[in-house]
Design a protein around this motif. Structure first.
Motif, PDB file in Angstrom:
ATOM      1  N   PRO A   1      31.533  19.555 -37.022  1.00 25.39           N
ATOM      2  CA  PRO A   1      32.867  20.681 -37.360  1.00 25.39           C
ATOM      3  C   PRO A   1      33.571  20.277 -38.671  1.00 25.39           C
ATOM      4  CG  PRO A   1      33.236  19.083 -35.778  1.00 25.39           C
ATOM      5  CD  PRO A   1      31.916  18.860 -36.024  1.00 25.39           C
ATOM      6  N   PRO A   2      34.459  21.343 -39.040  1.00 25.85           N
ATOM      7  CA  PRO A   2      35.360  20.722 -40.203  1.00 25.85           C
ATOM      8  C   PRO A   2      36.347  19.403 -39.732  1.00 25.85           C
ATOM      9  CG  PRO A   2      35.172  22.939 -39.766  1.00 25.85           C
ATOM     10  CD  PRO A   2      34.661  22.398 -38.774  1.00 25.85           C
ATOM     11  N   GLY A   3      36.910  18.861 -40.909  1.00 30.09           N
ATOM     12  CA  GLY A   3      37.947  18.034 -40.613  1.00 30.09           C
ATOM     13  C   GLY A   3      37.497  16.534 -41.009  1.00 30.09           C
ATOM     14  N   SER A   4      38.347  15.697 -41.171  1.00 31.77           N
ATOM     15  CA  SER A   4      38.012  14.321 -41.546  1.00 31.77           C
ATOM     16  C   SER A   4      37.419  13.512 -40.689  1.00 31.77           C
ATOM     17  CB  SER A   4      39.349  13.737 -42.073  1.00 31.77           C
ATOM     18  OG  SER A   4      40.346  13.484 -41.058  1.00 31.77           O
ATOM     19  N   GLY A   5      37.358  13.706 -39.327  1.00 29.67           N
ATOM     20  CA  GLY A   5      36.735  13.125 -38.184  1.00 29.67           C
ATOM     21  C   GLY A   5      35.129  12.855 -38.745  1.00 29.67           C
ATOM     22  N   VAL A   6      34.466  13.598 -39.101  1.00 28.59           N
ATOM     23  CA  VAL A   6      33.215  13.561 -39.401  1.00 28.59           C
ATOM     24  C   VAL A   6      32.947  12.682 -40.618  1.00 28.59           C
ATOM     25  CG1 VAL A   6      31.023  14.741 -40.129  1.00 28.59           C
ATOM     26  CG2 VAL A   6      32.583  15.782 -38.638  1.00 28.59           C
ATOM     27  N   ALA A   7      33.741  12.869 -41.790  1.00 24.08           N
ATOM     28  CA  ALA A   7      33.659  11.950 -42.761  1.00 24.08           C
ATOM     29  C   ALA A   7      34.001  10.449 -42.627  1.00 24.08           C
ATOM     30  CB  ALA A   7      34.771  12.245 -44.029  1.00 24.08           C
ATOM     31  N   CYS A   8      34.877  10.200 -41.704  1.00 28.39           N
ATOM     32  CA  CYS A   8      35.061   8.743 -41.158  1.00 28.39           C
ATOM     33  C   CYS A   8      33.936   8.041 -40.427  1.00 28.39           C
ATOM     34  CB  CYS A   8      36.185   8.639 -40.234  1.00 28.39           C
ATOM     35  SG  CYS A   8      37.893   9.157 -41.157  1.00 28.39           S
ATOM     36  N   VAL A   9      33.017   8.925 -39.849  1.00 30.74           N
ATOM     37  CA  VAL A   9      31.817   8.396 -39.028  1.00 30.74           C
ATOM     38  C   VAL A   9      30.620   8.824 -39.703  1.00 30.74           C
ATOM     39  CG1 VAL A   9      33.268   8.412 -37.150  1.00 30.74           C
ATOM     40  CG2 VAL A   9      31.635  10.068 -37.499  1.00 30.74           C
ATOM     41  N   VAL A  10      30.383   8.875 -40.925  1.00 27.21           N
ATOM     42  CA  VAL A  10      29.137   9.297 -41.575  1.00 27.21           C
ATOM     43  C   VAL A  10      28.078   8.286 -41.548  1.00 27.21           C
ATOM     44  CG1 VAL A  10      29.668   8.734 -43.898  1.00 27.21           C
ATOM     45  CG2 VAL A  10      28.270  10.633 -43.488  1.00 27.21           C
ATOM     46  N   ASP A  11      28.566   6.880 -41.785  1.00 26.45           N
ATOM     47  CA  ASP A  11      27.524   5.939 -41.591  1.00 26.45           C
ATOM     48  C   ASP A  11      27.108   5.987 -40.077  1.00 26.45           C
ATOM     49  OD1 ASP A  11      27.569   4.727 -44.033  1.00 26.45           O
ATOM     50  OD2 ASP A  11      29.408   3.415 -43.386  1.00 26.45           O
ATOM     51  N   THR A  12      27.529   6.024 -39.333  1.00 28.39           N
ATOM     52  CA  THR A  12      26.888   6.071 -37.832  1.00 28.39           C
ATOM     53  C   THR A  12      26.209   7.361 -37.673  1.00 28.39           C
ATOM     54  OG1 THR A  12      28.981   5.070 -37.008  1.00 28.39           O
ATOM     55  CG2 THR A  12      27.664   6.239 -35.237  1.00 28.39           C
ATOM     56  N   LEU A  13      26.519   8.526 -38.097  1.00 33.93           N
ATOM     57  CA  LEU A  13      25.922   9.711 -38.202  1.00 33.93           C
ATOM     58  C   LEU A  13      24.335   9.565 -38.679  1.00 33.93           C
ATOM     59  CD1 LEU A  13      25.822  12.908 -37.689  1.00 33.93           C
ATOM     60  CD2 LEU A  13      26.826  13.084 -39.894  1.00 33.93           C
TER      61      LEU A  13
END
Length: 249
Positions: free
Chosen positions: A86-98
């Motif tokens: 989804p949109p939002g900074s939540g994804v950007a913050c966990v991109v390493d884990t992703l």
């Protein structure tokens, strides 16, 4: 005598796809409700072993802790072919884990990170590709990432590599928030495209390319391994053609 359940092959295919596809539509406007629903879904994901298509559609999501719990569960879905976050900074913050989880998904072909990247997270995606962690991706969608600066795109293009199977790259922006890239950014994009030998289509709507940029991109098309069929689109299509009527006075 062969028994039949009365359903056509197309019906069976549709039903089979429904069992393999999970679309999370969370439309609540209350942040706590959205977080609660996403947390619930993250607990059931590991049980869906045969899931192939996962699309998480939330208007905007910021909570990095809950998003990390969600993306950690992706590694258990070994048959995933498509992931949309989804949109939002939540994804950007966990991109390493992703990215750590995605490298275990040997069937993953489509990755959509729309409206959720910034300069740092986008560069992490590019570096992961260079390390071979995204080598199976055939379609990469990075649409409407308006938080990414011109310098951020430049760095992304410089590092994106080793995506041998990539057929489609979509970096379009919102037409309300167009960007005029620096010539060095277009040059980095041109070099990037040439490193993707099976690329067939690039969407870059709302990028304000000038005559010099267009010439460079056309030269890239002519020198690309897929020169006979590669397309680069930067002009925003109109929903319909204007009708101009001549008035008689």
């Amino acid at each position: 005598m062969t028994r039949t359940d009365g359903r056509s092959g197309n019906q069976k295919n549709v039903e089979s796809r429904k069992r393999q596809e999970l679309i999370f539509n969370i439309s609540s406007r209350h942040i706590t409700d959205i977080e609660r629903q996403l947390l619930q879904r993250s607990t059931i994901l590991p049980k869906l072993k045969n899931l192939k298509f996962l699309r998480l559609r939330v208007k905007t999501f910021w909570n990095a802790v809950i998003m990390e719990n969600f993306v950690r569960s992706l590694g258990a879905l070994e048959f995933l072919e498509e992931v949309e976050l989804p949109p939002g900074s939540g994804v950007a913050c966990v991109v390493d884990t992703l990215l750590q989880q995605l490298q275990h998904l040997k069937y993953l072909q489509i990755l959509a990170l729309n409206e959720n990247m910034n300069d740092r997270s986008l560069l992490q995606v590019a570096k992961a590709s260079k390390d071979g962690k995204l080598s199976r991706i055939r379609s990469l969608h990075l649409i409407c990432n308006t938080e990414v600066t011109d310098a951020g795109w430049h760095d992304f293009f410089q590092h994106l590599d080793n995506m041998y199977h990539l057929r489609e790259l979509n970096i379009s922006l919102l037409y309300m928030h167009p960007m005029k890239p620096h010539p060095s950014t277009i040059k980095a994009l041109a070099q990037c495209i040439l490193r993707l030998p099976h690329l067939l289509i690039v969407f870059m709507f709302a990028w304000l390319v000038d005559v010099a940029d267009q010439k460079l991109l056309n030269d890239v098309k002519a020198n690309h391994p897929q020169s006979k069929c590669i397309n680069i689109f930067w002009q925003q299509p109109l929903p319909c053609l204007p009708v101009i009527e001549k008035e008689n006075f």
